[in-house]
Design an enzyme around this catalytic site. Sequence first.
Site, PDB file in Angstrom:
ATOM      1  N   ARG A   1      29.726  53.970  38.599  1.00  0.00           N
ATOM      2  CA  ARG A   1      30.960  53.836  39.372  1.00  0.00           C
ATOM      3  C   ARG A   1      31.645  52.510  39.024  1.00  0.00           C
ATOM      4  O   ARG A   1      31.027  51.576  38.504  1.00  0.00           O
ATOM      5  CB  ARG A   1      30.680  53.907  40.865  1.00  0.00           C
ATOM      6  CG  ARG A   1      29.724  52.870  41.361  1.00  0.00           C
ATOM      7  CD  ARG A   1      29.131  53.222  42.745  1.00  0.00           C
ATOM      8  NE  ARG A   1      30.102  53.722  43.659  1.00  0.00           N
ATOM      9  CZ  ARG A   1      30.071  54.961  44.199  1.00  0.00           C
ATOM     10  NH1 ARG A   1      29.060  55.771  43.908  1.00  0.00           N
ATOM     11  NH2 ARG A   1      31.006  55.352  45.019  1.00  0.00           N
TER      12      ARG A   1
ATOM     13  N   SER B   1      34.360  48.458  31.335  1.00  0.00           N
ATOM     14  CA  SER B   1      35.812  48.249  31.270  1.00  0.00           C
ATOM     15  C   SER B   1      36.445  48.594  29.931  1.00  0.00           C
ATOM     16  O   SER B   1      37.623  48.296  29.718  1.00  0.00           O
ATOM     17  CB  SER B   1      36.170  46.800  31.644  1.00  0.00           C
ATOM     18  OG  SER B   1      35.721  46.519  32.949  1.00  0.00           O
TER      19      SER B   1
ATOM     20  N   ALA C   1      29.498  52.883  31.307  1.00  0.00           N
ATOM     21  CA  ALA C   1      29.394  51.792  32.277  1.00  0.00           C
ATOM     22  C   ALA C   1      30.591  51.776  33.231  1.00  0.00           C
ATOM     23  O   ALA C   1      31.550  52.539  33.076  1.00  0.00           O
ATOM     24  CB  ALA C   1      29.270  50.473  31.542  1.00  0.00           C
ATOM     25  N   HIS C   2      30.538  50.874  34.190  1.00  0.00           N
ATOM     26  CA  HIS C   2      31.569  50.733  35.230  1.00  0.00           C
ATOM     27  C   HIS C   2      32.957  50.504  34.622  1.00  0.00           C
ATOM     28  O   HIS C   2      33.117  49.733  33.679  1.00  0.00           O
ATOM     29  CB  HIS C   2      31.224  49.570  36.151  1.00  0.00           C
ATOM     30  CG  HIS C   2      31.012  48.274  35.453  1.00  0.00           C
ATOM     31  ND1 HIS C   2      32.003  47.357  35.272  1.00  0.00           N
ATOM     32  CD2 HIS C   2      29.915  47.742  34.872  1.00  0.00           C
ATOM     33  CE1 HIS C   2      31.541  46.314  34.622  1.00  0.00           C
ATOM     34  NE2 HIS C   2      30.263  46.520  34.351  1.00  0.00           N
ATOM     35  N   ASN C   3      33.935  51.206  35.180  1.00  0.00           N
ATOM     36  CA  ASN C   3      35.354  51.013  34.842  1.00  0.00           C
ATOM     37  C   ASN C   3      35.752  51.468  33.437  1.00  0.00           C
ATOM     38  O   ASN C   3      36.877  51.195  32.995  1.00  0.00           O
ATOM     39  CB  ASN C   3      35.777  49.545  35.037  1.00  0.00           C
ATOM     40  CG  ASN C   3      35.644  49.115  36.474  1.00  0.00           C
ATOM     41  OD1 ASN C   3      34.620  48.557  36.874  1.00  0.00           O
ATOM     42  ND2 ASN C   3      36.648  49.402  37.271  1.00  0.00           N
TER      43      ASN C   3
END
Lengths: 331, 331, 331
Positions: free
Chosen positions: A209, A250, A230-232
Site C-alpha cells: 500500500r 514511488s 513497493a509503496h506508491n
Amino acid sequence: MYTLGQIAEFIDAKVVGDSAIQIDSIASATIAKNTQLTYVVGQKHKQELINSQAGAVILNKELLEDCPTNALIVNNVYLAFAKITHYFKKQVTHQIGIHPSAKTNNAKIAGNCVIGKNVVIGNNVTIGANTIIEDNVNIGDNTYLQANIVILQGCTIGNNVFISPGVVIGSEGFGNAKDDQGHWHTIAHLGSVIIGNDVSIGANTAIDRGTLEDTQIHNGVRLDNLIQIAHNVIVGKDSAIAASTAIAGSTVIGKRCMIGGMVGIIGHLNICNDVVIGGKSIVDRNITSPGMYTGIMPLMPHRQWKKVSLWLTKLDKIITYLNIKLKNLKD
Amino acid sequence: MYTLGQIAEFIDAKVVGDSAIQIDSIASATIAKNTQLTYVVGQKHKQELINSQAGAVILNKELLEDCPTNALIVNNVYLAFAKITHYFKKQVTHQIGIHPSAKTNNAKIAGNCVIGKNVVIGNNVTIGANTIIEDNVNIGDNTYLQANIVILQGCTIGNNVFISPGVVIGSEGFGNAKDDQGHWHTIAHLGSVIIGNDVSIGANTAIDRGTLEDTQIHNGVRLDNLIQIAHNVIVGKDSAIAASTAIAGSTVIGKRCMIGGMVGIIGHLNICNDVVIGGKSIVDRNITSPGMYTGIMPLMPHRQWKKVSLWLTKLDKIITYLNIKLKNLKD
Amino acid sequence: MYTLGQIAEFIDAKVVGDSAIQIDSIASATIAKNTQLTYVVGQKHKQELINSQAGAVILNKELLEDCPTNALIVNNVYLAFAKITHYFKKQVTHQIGIHPSAKTNNAKIAGNCVIGKNVVIGNNVTIGANTIIEDNVNIGDNTYLQANIVILQGCTIGNNVFISPGVVIGSEGFGNAKDDQGHWHTIAHLGSVIIGNDVSIGANTAIDRGTLEDTQIHNGVRLDNLIQIAHNVIVGKDSAIAASTAIAGSTVIGKRCMIGGMVGIIGHLNICNDVVIGGKSIVDRNITSPGMYTGIMPLMPHRQWKKVSLWLTKLDKIITYLNIKLKNLKD
C-alpha cells in the site's frame, strides 16, 4: 481527528501557530488541505513548503520562516512523521467468517474465507478458499480470486481482475525512519492499493500500500508470479511485467511497457511509455525514450568469467594505463 | 466438446473444411490428433503445419495452402488461440471442506483444508493446515504437505514428495496475446503440473501449469524457496535449484544440474545434463556442454564501481579507439 | 534418545568405541557435548575433531586416528549425517483449531487459525486470520501477525514484532547430501528460527530454520517483502534488507547494515557492521570494512549492450592483445 496540540504532544514538537485546529489526516505537502498534516525535510523541498495548503507542517526550525501555515518544530522530521502515522492508521476487525455489514452480492465464496466490515463485492465474483478480505475493500464485477489470497483493508480491485493464489495486496510499505540511537521506526502506511479493470496478478506476488497516497495498477496490466511492487508505485495501462521482478518505492512505469523477468527497478524513477526492459537488467535511471534497454553480464564458462571479472574490476585503471602508454609512444 | 462451426463463431473465424467435426481439446501442432484443435503462427512453423494430424488448425490465410486439414482463418492467430482456450478450461468446484468424491485414504488432514472433487490421495500422506487441493489432483504415497499450500486442479504429485508452506502448484502461466488496441488477452492454461517422486519444494515457490502440455518436475529434484517455474518448463531428474531462481516458459533443464540461487533462465532454452550455473547468473542461450557457467558483475567499493561502470558502457568505443590509435602508430 | 549402536544400524556405520552410550541430539563439532552426536568431513576440519567434546563422531576411517571419542565410520559422512537427522526430527501435531495446552493469554485470534501444542503467546498479541502456529512456538508481547502466516515448530518470536501476510518462518533449509547413484537425500533441519524484538518482516518472505543451530534475526531488524533467508543465517541488530534479496546458508551480516533490493549474498560469508550494498549486487566474498559496495551492469540501449557484451566476454584476450601490440611497438 486530533488537535494540533495533541499531535505536538505525540511527537514531542513545538507548535508555532494555532494548537486548537483539528487535523483529520496526513497528506503529501503538494496536495495536503487545511485539515491535513504534512511534513517537509530539507531545503530541497522549500518551494513545496511555500506553496503548501496544509493545515500544519512538521519541519526543522531552519525552514520555519518559509512556512505559510501552522508549524510543528522537531529535530528529526522524518522520525516525527513515522511516529505520527501510527495515530492515523485504521484498526481492522479481527474476526471469524463474513462480517454482517459486508455486501457480498451473488459472490461464490469457498471455505474458510474471512471477509471484513463494509466490504463491497460486485456481480459474479468468485472468491476461492482460505482468502482474507479485510475491512472496507471494494471488489468489482466478474473478478476471480483463486485461493489463499490476502487483500488488506481499504484496497480497491476493479472488474474482470484475475488473482492467483498466495497474492498479498495492501501489505505495509518498507518505510522506516532512524532515530539517534540507530534504531528503525516503522512508518504506518496510510495509503492503499488500487487495482484497475482487466488486470491479472500471478502467484505469490506482493503489492504494498502507499505511504500517504495509493499504489496503482492501471487497467489491462499483467503481473506474473513472485513480483514485488513497493509503496506508491504506479504501473501504467496495458504494461506487462514478468516473474520475480521488483519495483522499488514511488517509481512510475508508463503505458504498454514490457518488463522482463527478474528485473530490478530502483525507487523514485520515471519510465516512459513503450519501454522494453531485458530480463534480469537493473533500471537505475529515468527512461525518457521508448525502446529496448538491457544491462546484464553475459554468461561464460566459469573459468573464462574468472579471468574477465579480474580485468573488469580494474577496467578504469587499464584504460588509463593504455592511454598513457599510447601517448608516450606517440611523443 | 464443440463443433468446428461453433469454435469459428467463438473466435470470429472463417471455416475452410468441415464445420460439423467435433473438437474435444487443444494441443500443439506436432502432437494434436484428429479430434483436437491447434494453431500455427508464421512461416517458421510451416513444416509443423504440413505434418500436423490435427482435426483443425487456426491460421492466417497465407498458410492456408499448406494446411492438410480443416482450417480456421483469422487475422490474429495468437489472439484467436488465447480466446478459444477459455472455452476448454475446466471449472473447479468452489466448496467448503472435503468433497465426498475425494479418496483421502488414511491421510492425516489438519484444520481448514479444502479438498476438491475426484481428488485421489495415496497411503500415509500428511496434509497440513489450511491447504487447498482442487479437483482431480492426484497425490502419491508418503507425501508430506506442510501447511498453507495450494495445489490447483488436475495436478499430479508423486510419492515421497515434501512440500513447504506457501507453495503454489498449477497456477496459470504468464501467456497473453495482444489485440489491435494493444490490450492483453490472457491465455487459459489447459496443461497441468506433474511432480515426480522424491521431490522437495521450498517455501513460497510457484510452479505454473503448462499452456497445452504439462510443466514437469522429474524424480529426485530439489527446489529451494521462492523459485519461479513458468509454464511448460521441464526440470530433469536429480537436478537441484537454489532459492529465488526464476525459469521462464518452455525451458528444459537436464539431469543432475545444479542451478545457483537467484539465477534467471530465459524461455525456450535447452540446458544439457550436468550443468552448474553460478549464483545470480543469467542464462540467455542454450547450453550444450556439461560444466560450470557464470555471468555476474563482481562486487566493488561503490566509488570504484562508478568509474568502472562508466567505461563499461563505452567498452566497444574504447577498444575501437585503441585499435585505431595502435594502427596509426604502426603506420 | 538412541544408543550409539542403534544409530550405527540406522546409518550402516561401524562403531569404534562404546555402542551402549546414549545420544540425545546432534550438534556441530565445536559445540557438541558428551550426549551429542556430530560429524566431521575432510582433513580441513581435523582440528575441530581433535578438540571435540562430542559423545560420538561420524567420520571416514582416514580421520579415525584423530578422533578423541567414540566413532561411527562410514564412507559417505555427509550422507550418513543427512540420514540420521531424520531420527531426531520432532513430529508436529496435525490438528484442528487451538491445542488445549497452548497458552494464548489475551491474544486476539481471528478465524481459521491453527495453534499447536505448548505454544506460549505473550500479552496483547494479535493473530490474523488463517495463521498457523506449530507446536512449541513462543511469541512475545505486543506482537502483531497480520494474516495467513505460518510459523513452524519451535521457533521464537520476540516482543513488538510485526509480520506481514504470507510469511513463512521455520521452513526446512536447503541441505541435501548426494549418494553414489547421484540421488539427493534431504537433511532434516533440527535447529529453529529466533526472531528478536522490534523486528518487522514483509509479505511472502521465507526464513528457513537452522541445520543444527538456529537461524537468527536480531533486535530491530527490518526485512522487506519476498526475501529469502536461508538456514543458519544471522542478521545483526538494526540491519535493514530491501525486497527480493536472498541470503544463502550460514552467512553472518553485521549490525546496522543496509542491503538493497534483489541483492544476492552467497553462503558462509561474513559481512561486518555498517555495510551498505547497492541494489541488485551480488556479494561473493567477505566484507571486512564498512562502506558502500556495488556490482551491477549498467543499463544501456539494447543495441549498445549487444556490442558491449560481445567485447566483455573477450575482455582478457583484448587487454592481453593490446599489451602485446604496445610492447611490440615499443621494441
